[in-house]
Write a protein that holds these residues in place. Structure first.
Motif, PDB file in Angstrom:
ATOM      1  N   ASP A  23       0.282  -1.009   0.176  1.00  0.00           N
ATOM      2  CA  ASP A  23      -0.083  -0.526   0.272  1.00  0.00           C
ATOM      3  C   ASP A  23       1.133   1.098   0.145  1.00  0.00           C
ATOM      4  N   GLU A  24       2.012   0.997   0.180  1.00  0.00           N
ATOM      5  CA  GLU A  24       2.712   2.525   0.394  1.00  0.00           C
ATOM      6  C   GLU A  24       3.311   2.656  -0.718  1.00  0.00           C
ATOM      7  N   ALA A  25       4.072   1.487  -1.674  1.00  0.00           N
ATOM      8  CA  ALA A  25       4.521   2.000  -2.881  1.00  0.00           C
ATOM      9  C   ALA A  25       3.356   1.890  -3.742  1.00  0.00           C
ATOM     10  N   ASN A  26       2.175   1.835  -4.067  1.00  0.00           N
ATOM     11  CA  ASN A  26       1.139   2.430  -4.579  1.00  0.00           C
ATOM     12  C   ASN A  26       0.918   3.610  -3.871  1.00  0.00           C
ATOM     13  N   ARG A  27       0.601   3.798  -2.747  1.00  0.00           N
ATOM     14  CA  ARG A  27       0.188   5.163  -2.871  1.00  0.00           C
ATOM     15  C   ARG A  27       1.875   6.315  -2.986  1.00  0.00           C
ATOM     16  N   PHE A  28       3.084   5.614  -3.248  1.00  0.00           N
ATOM     17  CA  PHE A  28       4.685   6.714  -3.501  1.00  0.00           C
ATOM     18  C   PHE A  28       4.011   6.922  -4.896  1.00  0.00           C
ATOM     19  N   ILE A  29       3.968   5.375  -5.653  1.00  0.00           N
ATOM     20  CA  ILE A  29       3.796   6.142  -7.477  1.00  0.00           C
ATOM     21  C   ILE A  29       2.866   6.795  -7.508  1.00  0.00           C
ATOM     22  N   LEU A  30       1.726   6.292  -6.712  1.00  0.00           N
ATOM     23  CA  LEU A  30       0.449   7.616  -7.664  1.00  0.00           C
ATOM     24  C   LEU A  30       0.329   8.277  -7.054  1.00  0.00           C
ATOM     25  N   ASN A  31       1.348   9.089  -6.076  1.00  0.00           N
ATOM     26  CA  ASN A  31       1.453  10.755  -5.580  1.00  0.00           C
ATOM     27  C   ASN A  31       2.354  10.781  -6.718  1.00  0.00           C
ATOM     28  N   LEU A  32       3.268  10.205  -6.755  1.00  0.00           N
ATOM     29  CA  LEU A  32       4.560  10.479  -7.890  1.00  0.00           C
ATOM     30  C   LEU A  32       3.664  10.899  -9.511  1.00  0.00           C
ATOM     31  N   TYR A  33       3.384   9.717 -10.104  1.00  0.00           N
ATOM     32  CA  TYR A  33       2.748  10.077 -11.558  1.00  0.00           C
ATOM     33  C   TYR A  33       1.872  11.017 -11.598  1.00  0.00           C
ATOM     34  N   ALA A  34       1.351  12.008 -10.308  1.00  0.00           N
ATOM     35  CA  ALA A  34       0.129  13.065 -10.279  1.00  0.00           C
ATOM     36  C   ALA A  34       1.073  14.286 -10.512  1.00  0.00           C
ATOM     37  N   GLU A  35       2.061  14.156  -9.991  1.00  0.00           N
ATOM     38  CA  GLU A  35       2.867  14.822 -10.046  1.00  0.00           C
ATOM     39  C   GLU A  35       3.098  16.136 -11.527  1.00  0.00           C
ATOM     40  N   TYR A  36       3.329  14.231 -12.369  1.00  0.00           N
ATOM     41  CA  TYR A  36       3.401  14.339 -14.226  1.00  0.00           C
ATOM     42  C   TYR A  36       2.642  14.850 -15.014  1.00  0.00           C
ATOM     43  N   LEU A  37       1.103  13.821 -14.784  1.00  0.00           N
ATOM     44  CA  LEU A  37       0.142  13.924 -14.946  1.00  0.00           C
ATOM     45  C   LEU A  37      -0.604  14.820 -15.464  1.00  0.00           C
TER      46      LEU A  37
END
Length: 547
Positions: free
Chosen positions: A355-369
């Motif tokens: 769940d932390e890995a998914n949260r990190f990637i979701l928020n990371l993607y959000a910065e670029y998308l």
């Protein structure tokens, strides 16, 4: 007289208009139940193929009345589907396993692992002894194995055995010594297990590279044979396209060569491993596409796997209170690659389990998308999602790419790992589908079986092949039959930007299709895993026919 001539002329015109010149096709299939998987999910009876593509789809009367061919197939009422697409697998790696690695899947103890290894070595003697597929969760003693039995059985050969998920391995002393691994060895994003002042043989995630990097590399002949071996097994289960999750430039180049010379027919969406060579050779030039190969994505790893407790969790594991798993890299690593992907119009597909890995990637993607978009960046597996985070998939058009048989493989022990609260957000396929209204499906083979009908069955029934549990595992997250079929056809194509050329039986698309001996859309769900493929076609060419 003039009136008679007039009527004769009119009659001739009418007669000539009734004898329509039929169009020539390379292949006609009729008397079928054709699940087109078009926007209307229409069911038709027949279609015609020309130059490797569907040219018309409709009723028997319409197709046979307007087309002729020297190759006409009467399907005898059987069901026909678009060629199945596996949206996440390791096609090349699977082929390598078939050729050189001992199959350790289904072993019930580490002693059985060693016995299988001995049998493999007798038939396939080599300096390095490799195997894949062990899973300590299937054993009576569920602890990780240690090197002693391997040392006793193979005192002179290096041995390296990869866990079924590909995120842990056990090695013997010879292999550890060759890699320079000691009790003091530390590596970011990985772990070397130590007991009594020496390594036990267990390596987690990035620590595995210390050994895998020193195993002699294969040559072109081996790689060709591996790709062909994988294809040979995929066509009989109805696969006509796959997404290979993590390839080198050299392997992608070879696939391209084999496609162009006609020796390899499987359509491949290649996710590049993020090496500098790959990035410099492909990414900077933008997407690369042929009829059988698309290179438009980068494959990243956020964390490890749940089975080896390398998945990165927000809170510690329920069955390992001192452990929260691990991230594979520092944040800047991911940011740099995401920036390059945006610049060169590449997709980013990131493995995330915890769940932390998914949260990190979701928020990371959000910065670029930047909100709703059509870049189709994917999270591969999306296995355990915090209940607060599901909405991020929809808010940023992030696509979860899931493998339903993971749920039915992990369900025996998954709740022990994460607890009753977190399991509610695990393997939550319907909740994930609700975010963007489409969901690509795959198997992750060789982690799971290559058969896409197992995917279909697991997505709907959420049971193992023995029918357990009776009510299904977290059945509220089961998919409908229509959505499961879309997930392994048109939605899998869409996840690779290929929905305009494959994934449904429609005029203008590649004539990839499969004929089954039962109709999986209406049959008892329990029989689906045993349904057989009668024939598989790629580009209108029959590439498999059952005996």
């Amino acid at each position: 007289m003039k009136q008679a001539i007039f009527f004769i002329s009119v009659s001739l015109i009418i007669m000539s208009s009734c004898t329509i010149q039929k169009k020539q096709a390379d292949l006609i299939v009729h008397n079928a139940k054709v699940y087109t998987v078009d926007d209307a999910f229409a069911i038709q009876q027949a279609f015609a193929v020309k130059d490797g593509k569907f040219v018309a789809v409709g009723t028997d009367k319409a197709i046979l009345g307007n087309y002729d061919s020297e190759n006409i197939i009467d399907a005898d009422g059987k069901s026909v589907y678009p060629g199945f697409i596996d949206a996440h697998c390791h096609f090349y790696g699977y082929g390598c396993n078939l050729l050189k690695r001992a199959d350790l899947v289904g072993t019930k103890s580490f002693e059985e692992v060693v016995e299988r290894l001995k049998e493999h070595y007798q038939k396939n003697p080599s300096e390095w002894i490799e195997g894949r597929g062990w899973d300590q969760n299937d054993w009576e003693i569920k602890d990780f194995p240690t090197k002693e039995l391997l040392d006793e059985a193979f005192p002179d050969n290096p041995v390296y055995l990869t866990r079924i998920d590909g995120h842990a391995a056990v090695a013997n002393s010879v292999a550890l010594k060759r890699a320079g691994i000691t009790a003091e060895t530390k590596i970011a994003g990985g772990d070397v297990f130590v007991s009594n002042g020496e390594p036990t043989g267990i390596l987690i995630d990035n620590a595995m590279d210390l050994i895998s990097d020193i195993i002699p590399q294969s040559n072109e002949e081996f790689d060709r044979n591996a790709l062909m071996a994988a294809e040979k097994n995929c066509f009989p289960v109805g696969l006509t396209s796959i997404h290979d999750a993590g390839l080198s430039k050299e392997t992608v180049d070879l696939i391209d060569i084999m496609h162009k010379e006609g020796s390899l027919k499987m359509r491949i969406y290649a996710m590049l491993s993020p090496s500098e060579n790959n990035l410099n050779s492909y990414v900077k030039n933008g997407p690369y596409t042929t009829e059988r190969l698309t290179v438009q994505s980068i494959k990243l790893f956020a964390d490890g796997a749940l089975g080896s407790r390398g998945a990165k969790m927000i809170e510690p594991y329920s069955d390992d209170p001192e452990n929260t798993g691990l991230f594979m890299h520092e944040p800047d690593y991911y940011k740099n690659i995401c920036a390059k992907a945006i610049e060169h119009n590449f997709q980013v597909n990131t493995h995330a389990i915890g769940d932390e890995a998914n949260r990190f990637i979701l928020n990371l993607y959000a910065e670029y998308l930047n909100g709703i978009n059509d870049r189709r960046w994917r999270i591969e597996h999306a296995q355990i999602i915090h209940l607060d985070d599901f909405k991020l998939f929809g808010e940023y058009s992030i696509i979860p790419s899931v493998q339903p048989t993971h749920a039915t493989s992990d369900m025996y022990w998954a709740e022990d790992r994460v607890g009753a609260e977190r399991i509610e957000g695990a393997y939550a396929y319907q909740q994930l589908l609700d975010q963007n209204d489409w969901l690509p499906l795959g198997t992750d083979f060789p982690v799971e079986n290559i058969n896409p009908l197992y995917t279909f069955y697991a997505a709907i029934a959420r049971k193992d092949l023995k029918g357990w549990p009776e009510e299904g595992f977290q059945i509220n997250n089961a998919l409908s039959r229509e959505d499961a079929l879309r997930g392994m056809t048109i939605w899998a194509a869409k996840a690779a930007f290929e929905e305009d050329v494959k994934g449904s039986i429609e005029a203008g698309k590649f004539a990839d299709f499969v004929i089954l001996d039962e109709d999986i859309m209406i049959s008892e769900i329990e029989i689906v895993p045993n349904v057989k493929v009668i024939a598989t076609f790629s580009g209108g060419e029959q590439v498999f026919k059952s005996e």
